[in-house]
Design a protein around this motif. Sequence first.
Motif, PDB file in Angstrom:
ATOM      1  N   LEU A   1       0.836  -1.197   0.000  1.00 14.11           N
ATOM      2  CA  LEU A   1       0.000   0.000   0.000  1.00 14.11           C
ATOM      3  C   LEU A   1       0.871   1.248   0.000  1.00 14.11           C
ATOM      4  O   LEU A   1       1.796   1.375   0.803  1.00 14.11           O
ATOM      5  CB  LEU A   1      -0.894   0.023   1.237  1.00 14.11           C
ATOM      6  N   THR A   2       0.544   2.179  -0.890  1.00 14.97           N
ATOM      7  CA  THR A   2       1.253   3.454  -0.930  1.00 14.97           C
ATOM      8  C   THR A   2       0.309   4.502  -1.482  1.00 14.97           C
ATOM      9  O   THR A   2      -0.878   4.235  -1.700  1.00 14.97           O
ATOM     10  CB  THR A   2       2.539   3.347  -1.767  1.00 14.97           C
TER      11      THR A   2
ATOM     12  N   LYS B   1       6.904 -11.260  -7.254  1.00 13.26           N
ATOM     13  CA  LYS B   1       6.367 -10.114  -7.986  1.00 13.26           C
ATOM     14  C   LYS B   1       5.980  -9.051  -6.982  1.00 13.26           C
ATOM     15  O   LYS B   1       5.483  -9.357  -5.899  1.00 13.26           O
ATOM     16  CB  LYS B   1       5.155 -10.495  -8.846  1.00 13.26           C
ATOM     17  N   LEU B   2       6.214  -7.793  -7.347  1.00 12.98           N
ATOM     18  CA  LEU B   2       5.940  -6.666  -6.466  1.00 12.98           C
ATOM     19  C   LEU B   2       4.985  -5.711  -7.158  1.00 12.98           C
ATOM     20  O   LEU B   2       5.234  -5.276  -8.284  1.00 12.98           O
ATOM     21  CB  LEU B   2       7.244  -5.948  -6.124  1.00 12.98           C
ATOM     22  N   ILE B   3       3.883  -5.376  -6.476  1.00 14.32           N
ATOM     23  CA  ILE B   3       2.906  -4.424  -7.003  1.00 14.32           C
ATOM     24  C   ILE B   3       2.607  -3.397  -5.919  1.00 14.32           C
ATOM     25  O   ILE B   3       2.363  -3.757  -4.761  1.00 14.32           O
ATOM     26  CB  ILE B   3       1.598  -5.121  -7.416  1.00 14.32           C
ATOM     27  N   PHE B   4       2.629  -2.137  -6.284  1.00 18.53           N
ATOM     28  CA  PHE B   4       2.258  -1.075  -5.360  1.00 18.53           C
ATOM     29  C   PHE B   4       0.812  -0.676  -5.613  1.00 18.53           C
ATOM     30  O   PHE B   4       0.416  -0.427  -6.755  1.00 18.53           O
ATOM     31  CB  PHE B   4       3.183   0.132  -5.522  1.00 18.53           C
ATOM     32  N   LEU B   5       0.027  -0.637  -4.543  1.00 20.21           N
ATOM     33  CA  LEU B   5      -1.390  -0.300  -4.620  1.00 20.21           C
ATOM     34  C   LEU B   5      -1.535   1.179  -4.299  1.00 20.21           C
ATOM     35  O   LEU B   5      -1.285   1.613  -3.181  1.00 20.21           O
ATOM     36  CB  LEU B   5      -2.189  -1.152  -3.639  1.00 20.21           C
ATOM     37  N   SER B   6      -1.953   1.956  -5.277  1.00 18.06           N
ATOM     38  CA  SER B   6      -1.986   3.399  -5.142  1.00 18.06           C
ATOM     39  C   SER B   6      -3.263   3.960  -5.774  1.00 18.06           C
ATOM     40  O   SER B   6      -4.172   3.209  -6.139  1.00 18.06           O
ATOM     41  CB  SER B   6      -0.733   3.999  -5.794  1.00 18.06           C
ATOM     42  N   SER B   7      -3.316   5.280  -5.883  1.00 20.40           N
ATOM     43  CA  SER B   7      -4.429   5.934  -6.583  1.00 20.40           C
ATOM     44  C   SER B   7      -3.922   6.649  -7.828  1.00 20.40           C
ATOM     45  O   SER B   7      -4.582   7.525  -8.371  1.00 20.40           O
ATOM     46  CB  SER B   7      -5.136   6.925  -5.645  1.00 20.40           C
ATOM     47  N   GLU B   8      -2.744   6.242  -8.256  1.00 17.86           N
ATOM     48  CA  GLU B   8      -2.146   6.829  -9.448  1.00 17.86           C
ATOM     49  C   GLU B   8      -1.207   5.805 -10.080  1.00 17.86           C
ATOM     50  O   GLU B   8      -0.369   5.218  -9.392  1.00 17.86           O
ATOM     51  CB  GLU B   8      -1.378   8.099  -9.078  1.00 17.86           C
TER      52      GLU B   8
ATOM     53  N   HIS C   1       5.402   7.739  -3.436  1.00 25.67           N
ATOM     54  CA  HIS C   1       6.027   6.895  -4.452  1.00 25.67           C
ATOM     55  C   HIS C   1       7.546   6.989  -4.399  1.00 25.67           C
ATOM     56  O   HIS C   1       8.245   5.974  -4.439  1.00 25.67           O
ATOM     57  CB  HIS C   1       5.525   7.283  -5.842  1.00 25.67           C
ATOM     58  N   LYS C   2       8.063   8.202  -4.299  1.00 21.17           N
ATOM     59  CA  LYS C   2       9.512   8.385  -4.275  1.00 21.17           C
ATOM     60  C   LYS C   2      10.072   8.390  -2.856  1.00 21.17           C
ATOM     61  O   LYS C   2      11.212   7.968  -2.629  1.00 21.17           O
ATOM     62  CB  LYS C   2       9.889   9.691  -4.979  1.00 21.17           C
ATOM     63  N   LEU C   3       9.284   8.852  -1.904  1.00 23.98           N
ATOM     64  CA  LEU C   3       9.778   8.975  -0.532  1.00 23.98           C
ATOM     65  C   LEU C   3       9.895   7.630   0.177  1.00 23.98           C
ATOM     66  O   LEU C   3      10.812   7.409   0.966  1.00 23.98           O
ATOM     67  CB  LEU C   3       8.863   9.902   0.277  1.00 23.98           C
ATOM     68  N   LYS C   4       8.949   6.722  -0.082  1.00 23.01           N
ATOM     69  CA  LYS C   4       8.944   5.441   0.616  1.00 23.01           C
ATOM     70  C   LYS C   4       8.920   4.251  -0.341  1.00 23.01           C
ATOM     71  O   LYS C   4       9.747   3.335  -0.221  1.00 23.01           O
ATOM     72  CB  LYS C   4       7.735   5.359   1.558  1.00 23.01           C
ATOM     73  N   ALA C   5       7.981   4.248  -1.268  1.00 22.89           N
ATOM     74  CA  ALA C   5       7.789   3.066  -2.117  1.00 22.89           C
ATOM     75  C   ALA C   5       9.031   2.724  -2.925  1.00 22.89           C
ATOM     76  O   ALA C   5       9.369   1.538  -3.093  1.00 22.89           O
ATOM     77  CB  ALA C   5       6.591   3.281  -3.045  1.00 22.89           C
ATOM     78  N   ALA C   6       9.720   3.732  -3.421  1.00 23.68           N
ATOM     79  CA  ALA C   6      10.928   3.480  -4.216  1.00 23.68           C
ATOM     80  C   ALA C   6      11.979   2.733  -3.404  1.00 23.68           C
ATOM     81  O   ALA C   6      12.730   1.906  -3.940  1.00 23.68           O
ATOM     82  CB  ALA C   6      11.493   4.792  -4.740  1.00 23.68           C
ATOM     83  N   HIS C   7      12.042   2.996  -2.102  1.00 24.13           N
ATOM     84  CA  HIS C   7      13.017   2.321  -1.241  1.00 24.13           C
ATOM     85  C   HIS C   7      12.608   0.869  -0.977  1.00 24.13           C
ATOM     86  O   HIS C   7      13.466  -0.004  -0.824  1.00 24.13           O
ATOM     87  CB  HIS C   7      13.174   3.085   0.059  1.00 24.13           C
TER      88      HIS C   7
END
Length: 271
Positions: free
Chosen positions: A60-61, A83-90, A66-72
């Motif tokens: 969840l992000t 497999k890695l998927i980020f769940l976002s609103s964009e 996206h750049k502050l936490k998810a990218a890390h």
Amino acid sequence: MYRNLLCLVLGLIVGIQLTEFWNYVTYTTVEYESTAVVANAETSLSEWLHRETRVLCLVLTMPAMHKLKAAHVKASWGARCNKLIFLSSEDDPELGAVNLNVTESREHLYAKVRAGLAYAYEHYIEDYDWFLKADDDTYVIMENLRMFLYPYDPEAPVYFGYRLRTTYPQGYMSGGAGYVLSRDALRRLNLIGLNNTKYCPLNTLAEDRQLGYCLLNLGVVAGDSRDELGRERFLPLNPRHLMPRIQSGTWLDKYYYFKPNASIHIQQKHF
């Protein structure tokens, strides 16, 4: 005579030094080879588990993170997911984030998780064995998680995490610690639960508790993820809270399902 004696003494000294040098070289070579064997064994086990216990990570992000936490996450433990998927609103193709079309707020977190688990089912239900939900400030040691999950059948209706106490019998798994659903648990959730508001009510209450209630109604068992000494593998608090006598009196004191064993708390192993 003195010359012969001197030559004998010098020969003994040189011989001893050469013997010690040879032993050192031999020992160093053996030690290096032993270390290499252990390293190769660990690498081989990690690679084997990567193939045998396939984990899809759903993190969840939100766009601001996206750049502050998810990218890390992507650059660290997320790289070891199958497999890695980020769940976002964009949508963010570079990151690997998908737009779930859910408003970003705590009140809509349950709806966001439901949408994310529906997305995973629609696209990947047959490709992976386990489905991990985590936040973008969670850290997971994937090798440990796979080692723990390996003995379990992904076709069994079960999920694991840090278990919290509530009004219904089996409790639920902390969202902050992350939780992992078996393939059958995800299947039941999507084929039955998300289409039935009796089993899985739509509301704006806490995401983890509501999902736990939903899974309970679907016959999904809340598994015990503790090790043989009763140590937790999923941790909902900052690591400093694991130090005895350092931090106490947190909200967790009222909600843990299994009472922590203070005598072994400092030895915690975690994902």
